[in-house]
Scaffold this motif. Structure first.
Motif, short mmCIF file in Angstrom:
data_model
loop_
_atom_site.label_atom_id
_atom_site.label_comp_id
_atom_site.label_asym_id
_atom_site.label_seq_id
_atom_site.Cartn_x
_atom_site.Cartn_y
_atom_site.Cartn_z
N GLN A 165 0.84 -1.20 0.00
CA GLN A 165 0.00 0.00 0.00
C GLN A 165 0.88 1.26 0.00
OE1 GLN A 165 -2.65 0.39 3.38
NE2 GLN A 165 -4.35 0.80 2.00
N GLY A 166 2.00 1.18 0.69
CA GLY A 166 2.93 2.31 0.70
C GLY A 166 3.51 2.57 -0.68
N TYR A 167 3.67 1.48 -1.43
CA TYR A 167 4.27 1.59 -2.77
C TYR A 167 3.24 2.09 -3.78
CZ TYR A 167 7.13 -0.05 -6.75
OH TYR A 167 7.87 -0.14 -7.89
N TRP A 168 2.02 1.52 -3.69
CA TRP A 168 0.97 1.85 -4.67
C TRP A 168 -0.01 2.88 -4.13
CZ3 TRP A 168 0.19 0.41 -9.72
CH2 TRP A 168 1.01 -0.60 -10.22
N GLY A 169 0.23 3.34 -2.89
CA GLY A 169 -0.75 4.18 -2.19
C GLY A 169 -1.06 5.47 -2.91
N MET A 170 -2.02 6.19 -2.33
CA MET A 170 -2.51 7.41 -2.95
C MET A 170 -1.49 8.55 -2.84
SD MET A 170 -5.17 6.73 -4.31
CE MET A 170 -6.68 5.84 -4.38
N SER A 171 -0.65 8.50 -1.80
CA SER A 171 0.21 9.65 -1.54
C SER A 171 1.20 9.86 -2.68
CB SER A 171 1.00 9.42 -0.25
OG SER A 171 2.04 8.53 -0.50
N THR A 172 1.67 11.10 -2.80
CA THR A 172 2.68 11.38 -3.83
C THR A 172 4.04 10.90 -3.33
OG1 THR A 172 2.64 13.59 -2.93
CG2 THR A 172 1.60 13.29 -5.08
N ARG A 173 4.14 10.68 -1.99
CA ARG A 173 5.43 10.23 -1.43
C ARG A 173 5.46 8.70 -1.42
NH1 ARG A 173 5.11 11.24 3.57
NH2 ARG A 173 3.14 12.31 3.59
N ARG A 174 5.59 8.12 -2.58
CA ARG A 174 5.60 6.65 -2.61
C ARG A 174 6.97 6.14 -2.18
NH1 ARG A 174 1.97 7.11 -7.38
NH2 ARG A 174 0.03 6.23 -6.63
N SER A 175 6.95 5.05 -1.42
CA SER A 175 8.23 4.53 -0.97
C SER A 175 8.62 3.32 -1.83
CB SER A 175 8.13 4.12 0.49
OG SER A 175 6.96 3.35 0.67
N TYR A 176 9.91 3.17 -2.02
CA TYR A 176 10.41 2.04 -2.80
C TYR A 176 10.06 0.73 -2.09
CZ TYR A 176 13.66 -1.56 -4.24
OH TYR A 176 14.18 -2.75 -4.64
N HIS A 177 9.57 -0.22 -2.83
CA HIS A 177 9.30 -1.55 -2.27
C HIS A 177 10.05 -2.59 -3.08
CE1 HIS A 177 6.96 -5.31 -1.73
NE2 HIS A 177 6.83 -4.88 -0.49
N HIS A 178 9.77 -2.67 -4.36
CA HIS A 178 10.55 -3.51 -5.26
C HIS A 178 10.50 -2.84 -6.63
CE1 HIS A 178 6.42 -4.81 -6.10
NE2 HIS A 178 6.85 -5.29 -7.26
N THR A 179 11.35 -3.27 -7.54
CA THR A 179 11.35 -2.67 -8.87
C THR A 179 10.22 -3.30 -9.67
OG1 THR A 179 13.74 -2.51 -8.65
CG2 THR A 179 12.83 -2.12 -10.84
N ALA A 180 9.23 -2.47 -9.97
CA ALA A 180 8.03 -3.01 -10.64
C ALA A 180 8.39 -3.55 -12.02
CB ALA A 180 7.00 -1.90 -10.76
N PRO A 181 7.67 -4.59 -12.47
CA PRO A 181 7.90 -5.10 -13.84
C PRO A 181 7.27 -4.14 -14.86
CG PRO A 181 6.20 -6.38 -12.73
CD PRO A 181 6.66 -5.36 -11.75
N ILE A 182 8.01 -3.06 -15.13
CA ILE A 182 7.48 -1.91 -15.87
C ILE A 182 6.80 -2.33 -17.19
CG2 ILE A 182 8.08 0.36 -16.88
CD1 ILE A 182 9.05 0.38 -14.03
N ASN A 183 7.53 -3.09 -18.01
CA ASN A 183 6.99 -3.38 -19.34
C ASN A 183 5.80 -4.33 -19.29
OD1 ASN A 183 9.72 -2.29 -19.63
ND2 ASN A 183 9.25 -2.41 -21.81
N ALA A 184 5.80 -5.23 -18.30
CA ALA A 184 4.63 -6.10 -18.14
C ALA A 184 3.42 -5.24 -17.75
CB ALA A 184 4.90 -7.15 -17.07
N LEU A 185 3.66 -4.22 -16.94
CA LEU A 185 2.56 -3.33 -16.54
C LEU A 185 2.05 -2.52 -17.74
CD1 LEU A 185 3.97 -2.18 -13.08
CD2 LEU A 185 1.91 -3.53 -13.45
N TYR A 186 2.95 -2.12 -18.62
CA TYR A 186 2.49 -1.44 -19.85
C TYR A 186 1.51 -2.34 -20.60
CZ TYR A 186 6.60 1.79 -19.77
OH TYR A 186 7.54 2.71 -19.46
N GLY A 187 1.86 -3.61 -20.67
CA GLY A 187 1.03 -4.57 -21.41
C GLY A 187 -0.35 -4.69 -20.77
N LEU A 188 -0.38 -4.84 -19.45
CA LEU A 188 -1.67 -4.99 -18.76
C LEU A 188 -2.51 -3.71 -18.94
CD1 LEU A 188 -3.70 -6.37 -16.90
CD2 LEU A 188 -2.38 -5.56 -14.93
#
Ligand code: PLP
Length: 375
Positions: free
Chosen positions: A224-247
């Motif tokens: 929730q801290g990573y994906w949360g509403m706040s603009t101050r998102r905290s690092y959690h893991h490196t998201a699978p960027i290109n897979a997310l583009y696909g979804l």
């Protein structure tokens, strides 16, 4: 036309080929907000934690189970196929007491049996079930089961890996607490992400846990801290960027069509396939009112070798269909009509090829006509 992954449209593949940007890039942060909104529109809910978990459907499943359960908790798990049992095993690994409600493979979960099980287990914290059992091609009544969970004051946990985008699922209106899904079936994105939604009631329960979630990676509070509403998102893991583009692209396409029309398309094409199969003399295993439109389980006729036929279809006709799992292994074929693979063209290819298998090309032509009439 197997049980997933389904075909991925070129537009989705092209989106995945866009340049990879940093996961804390301001552009990516905007993209994350858009992704969450698209997922809420797909689940039909407005929950705060509605995110794609990095990992396939099984990771979505396990994240929900490890967040909801602590040692000593009781969970009622409905089992009418392969994936219900997987849920039960995961819950046992969390140290939970698991009450299994078994149903015959190939039949929908019986709400009366579930009601009886919940009465006998008044301390149950969670009721878990698979809405669309991919192993058997069965659709269970998620609305009725979620209502039972509410009546017995426990949380509902729903597997929507195969149902999402293909059959009605109204998470908000049906008051479902927690759902995990998959990208590679009716959403027609590649495998590897699991959309999950958790409502406030479930989140509050997770916050009151006595023990921290044993998986750091899957801990919903950290996510929730990573994906949360706040603009101050905290690092959690490196998201699978290109897979997310696909979804993201696949979800845009789904909503361009409209979610409701996608459900209708799956039902209509299922009816067409069923009409064609009937002409070929091929029978469906599941009773009509419990059938899952996007996964058609067909009895293999006597005298035809199940695995050899699938092999031939793949190598010679370029068509993938699935075989049976567990008790149904060797006895059935599983024909998927999911997402981008749910089109009249795929039905035509499938019926023509199966007509060759049953060795009657004339029947094949009639079957095709019957299918097209149905469409
Ligand atoms: N649940 C259901 C109903 C499924 O059909 C599947 C996969 O087919 C899963 C869970 C697991 O998903 P994955 O294979 O993406 O881990």
């Amino acid at each position: 036309m197997g049980p997933g992954p389904s075909g991925v449209p070129k537009r989705v593949l092209a989106a995945m080929a866009r340049p990879t940007i940093g996961h804390l890039d301001p552009e990516f942060i905007l993209f994350m907000d858009s992704m969450k909104q698209l997922l809420q529109r797909t689940f039909l809910c407005e929950y705060g934690l509605t995110i794609p978990v990095s990992g396939p459907g099984t990771v979505g499943m396990e994240s929900c189970v490890v967040n909801l359960l602590e040692p000593g908790d009781t969970i009622v798990v409905c089992i009418n196929g392969f994936f219900g049992e997987r849920l039960a095993i995961m819950a046992e690994r969390c140290g939970a007491k698991v009450v299994r409600v078994h149903e015959t493979w190939g039949r929908a979960i019986d709400p009366d049996k579930v009601d009886a099980a919940l009465r006998a287990a008044p301390k149950a914290k969670v009721l878990a079930f698979v809405q669309a059992e991919t192993s058997t091609g069965v659709l269970s009544d998620a609305k009725a089961l979620a209502r039972l969970a509410r009546e017995h004051d426990c949380l509902s946990l729903v597997d929507a890996v195969t149902s999402i985008g293909g059959t009605p699922l109204r998470v908000g209106a049906w008051d479902i607490d927690v759902v995990y899904a998959g990208t590679q079936k009716c959403l027609s994105a590649p495998p590897g992400l699991s959309p999950v939604t958790v409502n406030d009631r479930a989140m509050a329960m997770i916050k009151e846990r006595k023990h921290p979630v044993q998986s750091w990676f899957m801990d919903f509070r950290l996510l929730q801290g990573y994906w949360g509403m706040s603009t101050r998102r905290s690092y959690h893991h490196t998201a699978p960027i290109n897979a997310l583009y696909g979804l993201h692209e696949a979800l845009l396409m789904l909503h361009e069509e409209s979610l409701e029309l996608a459900w209708v398309r799956h039902r209509r094409h299922h009816n067409a396939l069923r009409a064609g199969l009937k002409v070929l003399g091929l029978e469906l295993v599941v009773p009509a009112q419990e059938r899952l439109p996007q996964l058609n389980v067909v009895k293999v006729p006597q005298g035809i070798e199940e695995a050899k036929t699938r092999d031939w279809l793949l190598k010679v006709r370029g068509l993938e269909i699935g075989g049976g799992l567990g008790a149904l292994a060797g006895k059935v074929w599983r024909i998927g009509l999911m997402g981008h693979s749910c089109r009249s063209r795929t039905i035509e290819v499938c019926l023509r090829a199966l007509a060759e298998v049953v060795d009657d090309p004339r029947k094949g032509r009639v079957a095709l006509r019957a299918a097209m009439d149905e469409l």
